[in-house]
Design an enzyme around this catalytic site. Sequence first.
Site, PDB file in Angstrom:
ATOM      1  N   GLY A 278      52.033  59.045   4.926  1.00 29.18           N
ATOM      2  CA  GLY A 278      52.199  59.133   4.042  1.00 29.18           C
ATOM      3  C   GLY A 278      52.063  58.088   2.831  1.00 29.18           C
ATOM      4  O   GLY A 278      52.110  58.166   1.533  1.00 29.18           O
ATOM      5  N   ASP A 300      55.321  57.842   7.682  1.00 27.11           N
ATOM      6  CA  ASP A 300      54.590  56.567   7.471  1.00 27.11           C
ATOM      7  C   ASP A 300      55.525  55.438   8.635  1.00 27.11           C
ATOM      8  O   ASP A 300      56.390  55.093   9.793  1.00 27.11           O
ATOM      9  CB  ASP A 300      54.028  55.629   6.840  1.00 27.11           C
ATOM     10  CG  ASP A 300      52.385  55.505   6.763  1.00 27.11           C
ATOM     11  OD1 ASP A 300      52.880  53.931   7.196  1.00 27.11           O
ATOM     12  OD2 ASP A 300      51.885  55.724   6.291  1.00 27.11           O
ATOM     13  N   ASP A 329      56.371  57.408  14.176  1.00 30.12           N
ATOM     14  CA  ASP A 329      54.817  57.034  14.418  1.00 30.12           C
ATOM     15  C   ASP A 329      54.648  58.314  14.717  1.00 30.12           C
ATOM     16  O   ASP A 329      54.493  58.673  15.745  1.00 30.12           O
ATOM     17  CB  ASP A 329      54.869  55.517  15.839  1.00 30.12           C
ATOM     18  CG  ASP A 329      53.826  55.289  16.755  1.00 30.12           C
ATOM     19  OD1 ASP A 329      52.616  56.545  16.010  1.00 30.12           O
ATOM     20  OD2 ASP A 329      53.751  54.871  17.667  1.00 30.12           O
ATOM     21  N   HIS A 349      40.083  60.320   9.498  1.00 30.55           N
ATOM     22  CA  HIS A 349      39.147  59.425   9.761  1.00 30.55           C
ATOM     23  C   HIS A 349      39.336  57.705   9.250  1.00 30.55           C
ATOM     24  O   HIS A 349      38.258  56.966   9.924  1.00 30.55           O
ATOM     25  CB  HIS A 349      38.623  59.274   7.721  1.00 30.55           C
ATOM     26  CG  HIS A 349      39.278  58.378   6.947  1.00 30.55           C
ATOM     27  ND1 HIS A 349      38.254  58.381   5.673  1.00 30.55           N
ATOM     28  CD2 HIS A 349      40.480  57.971   7.053  1.00 30.55           C
ATOM     29  CE1 HIS A 349      39.714  57.840   4.857  1.00 30.55           C
ATOM     30  NE2 HIS A 349      40.571  57.582   5.327  1.00 30.55           N
TER      31      HIS A 349
HETATM   32  C1  LIG Z   1      44.397  55.189   4.837  1.00 26.46           C
HETATM   33  S1  LIG Z   1      46.657  55.549   4.499  1.00 26.46           S
HETATM   34  C2  LIG Z   1      46.794  57.289   3.665  1.00 26.46           C
HETATM   35  C3  LIG Z   1      48.018  57.158   3.655  1.00 26.46           C
HETATM   36  C4  LIG Z   1      48.260  57.775   2.537  1.00 26.46           C
HETATM   37  N1  LIG Z   1      48.171  58.951   3.173  1.00 26.46           N
HETATM   38  C5  LIG Z   1      47.518  58.739   1.404  1.00 26.46           C
HETATM   39  O1  LIG Z   1      46.362  58.901   0.649  1.00 26.46           O
HETATM   40  O2  LIG Z   1      47.408  57.849   0.470  1.00 26.46           O
HETATM   41  C6  LIG Z   1      46.446  55.455   6.180  1.00 26.46           C
HETATM   42  C7  LIG Z   1      47.810  55.657   7.097  1.00 26.46           C
HETATM   43  O3  LIG Z   1      48.453  55.883   7.775  1.00 26.46           O
HETATM   44  C8  LIG Z   1      49.958  55.123   8.547  1.00 26.46           C
HETATM   45  N2  LIG Z   1      49.700  54.811  10.078  1.00 26.46           N
HETATM   46  C9  LIG Z   1      48.815  54.179  10.373  1.00 26.46           C
HETATM   47  N3  LIG Z   1      49.187  53.803  11.748  1.00 26.46           N
HETATM   48  C10 LIG Z   1      50.497  54.864  12.145  1.00 26.46           C
HETATM   49  C11 LIG Z   1      50.945  54.914  12.774  1.00 26.46           C
HETATM   50  N4  LIG Z   1      50.899  54.787  14.312  1.00 26.46           N
HETATM   51  N5  LIG Z   1      51.669  56.130  12.769  1.00 26.46           N
HETATM   52  C12 LIG Z   1      52.235  56.533  11.479  1.00 26.46           C
HETATM   53  N6  LIG Z   1      51.316  56.108  10.005  1.00 26.46           N
HETATM   54  C13 LIG Z   1      50.756  55.717  10.677  1.00 26.46           C
HETATM   55  C14 LIG Z   1      48.788  53.439   7.379  1.00 26.46           C
HETATM   56  O4  LIG Z   1      50.434  52.816   7.691  1.00 26.46           O
HETATM   57  C15 LIG Z   1      48.735  54.192   6.063  1.00 26.46           C
HETATM   58  O5  LIG Z   1      49.434  54.002   4.886  1.00 26.46           O
END
Ligand SMILES: C[S@@+](CC[C@H](N)C(=O)[O-])C[C@H]1O[C@@H](n2cnc3c(N)ncnc32)[C@H](O)[C@@H]1O
Length: 469
Positions: A278, A300, A329, A349
């Site tokens: 998020g 996150d 994670d 995506h």
């Molecule tokens: C494109 S952003 C989208 C953020 C949010 N959902 C929004 O729409 O504003 C993708 C998110 O996935 C998180 N992320 C990446 N790898 C992750 C993991 N292994 N576990 C949890 N979150 C992760 C990133 O830190 C980032 O905040």
Amino acid sequence: MKSTLKALVEIISKNIDVLDDALEKRGCPVPSLDDPFTPGSDVANGQPELMVTADLACRAALQLAQIIRLPQLTLLQDSVSHLTSVSMRTAVELHIAEILNEAGPEGLHIDVIAEKCNVDSTKLGSILRCLAGRWIFKEVAPDVYANNRLSSLLDKGKSFGELKNSPENIYEKPQSGLSAAVVHFSDECLKSSAFFYEAMTDPKLAFSGEANHSGFSRAFNTEKSYWEFSEQPDQLARRRRFGVAMSGTQGMEPPGLPIVGYQWGSLPDGATVVDVGGGVGTVALQLAEAFPKLQFIVQDLPAVVEEGKKAKRFKESKKTAKVTFEAHDFFTPNPVKKPDVFLLKYITHDWSDMYVKKILSQLREAAGDKTRLVVMERIVPYTCPLPEGHVVAKVPGVIQPQFPPPVTIAFADNASFKASALMMTLTNGQERTLKHIVDLFASVGWKVESVVQFEGSGALPSNICAVPV
Ligand SMILES: C[S@@+](CC[C@H](N)C(=O)[O-])C[C@H]1O[C@@H](n2cnc3c(N)ncnc32)[C@H](O)[C@@H]1O
């Protein structure tokens, strides 16, 4: 018979009449490209039907230009389109919009602007003229530049002095989201894109879906994925900027899009919504304001969660639904069992199919019979008509893009096509067609029941609702 050119002109004209009338009814003049942007001056004014009208007029106009322009010129222009990106980054990083905001409509000579920024005026001049040629900044007299409609939106909401004195807090004001997104796209995304071909043809990376086998890894010469790289302490500035950029891109969506994308109101009081990945809580906070009786858990990576907790926006909305942040994670078992909804916006995506399967499998394990999966993503349309009886056409809620001939779906600015390529260069992720999504989700125990779409071209995220099977 009417020529294609005339048919396109008629479509433009018919739709412009609608937009003109709407502006007149609102008592708004047609916005001038010369004047700084003012709230409410957006032609479509966030109204979905007017956005469709504006989109159609733009499609027809671009298609017309594509037909009448020398094709060789189009190809060459496209091959140097990265220079707009380069110029925009330079302008935002040097705070040109803020300098010109302080200078007012008279503008400033390029030598004075360059001196303030401590850069070479000839180099800066060529960048600003490149942008002025795309209606971003205005050359009010030879070598004198002022803000205009587009450039004024790059103002990050602080004075030039403040930005210079505290570079760590550049993207602090909510209005800086657009600039943050521009620099995210023109810094790490542009660099990654530049190495896409190398990554795609490198024998070691070519057929890999690993997140660290992308253009990004080649460009930044790292074994880490984009996300692992961003978690490093020395990447704090980029990480913060990305968080703000996500809210900036959300600013381009019609207000409240996540709110109308699912029947949140039908959930029982106290229902738990887990916003998986998020970020800094942009989406959860929006929903929390609209549905105060629900509770939200934003998960996150640890460093992002810390940013989310600190963000002023979070403190300001204490009276809304309970929003808690949790470091988690999403490749590991989810600590929240059987919630009402697992919400994922712009997560799938970011990942290749094998990783999406891992994420959704973890959620499937944690889901109860009544848990719903709500995935907000762009749905990529085909650039051809759907064959009769195609599986996509049968999903409830799907909108098939339809344009009056001779307008086609191929559109130079199609957000879903570009976003897909962008994700691939960064992380080996991609935007997906609905068929791809349905099959991928089904392979790990989620049945797509319906979608909520606002339009069919993939410009906006759709809500994909799935149930456990
Ligand atoms: C494109 S952003 C989208 C953020 C949010 N959902 C929004 O729409 O504003 C993708 C998110 O996935 C998180 N992320 C990446 N790898 C992750 C993991 N292994 N576990 C949890 N979150 C992760 C990133 O830190 C980032 O905040």
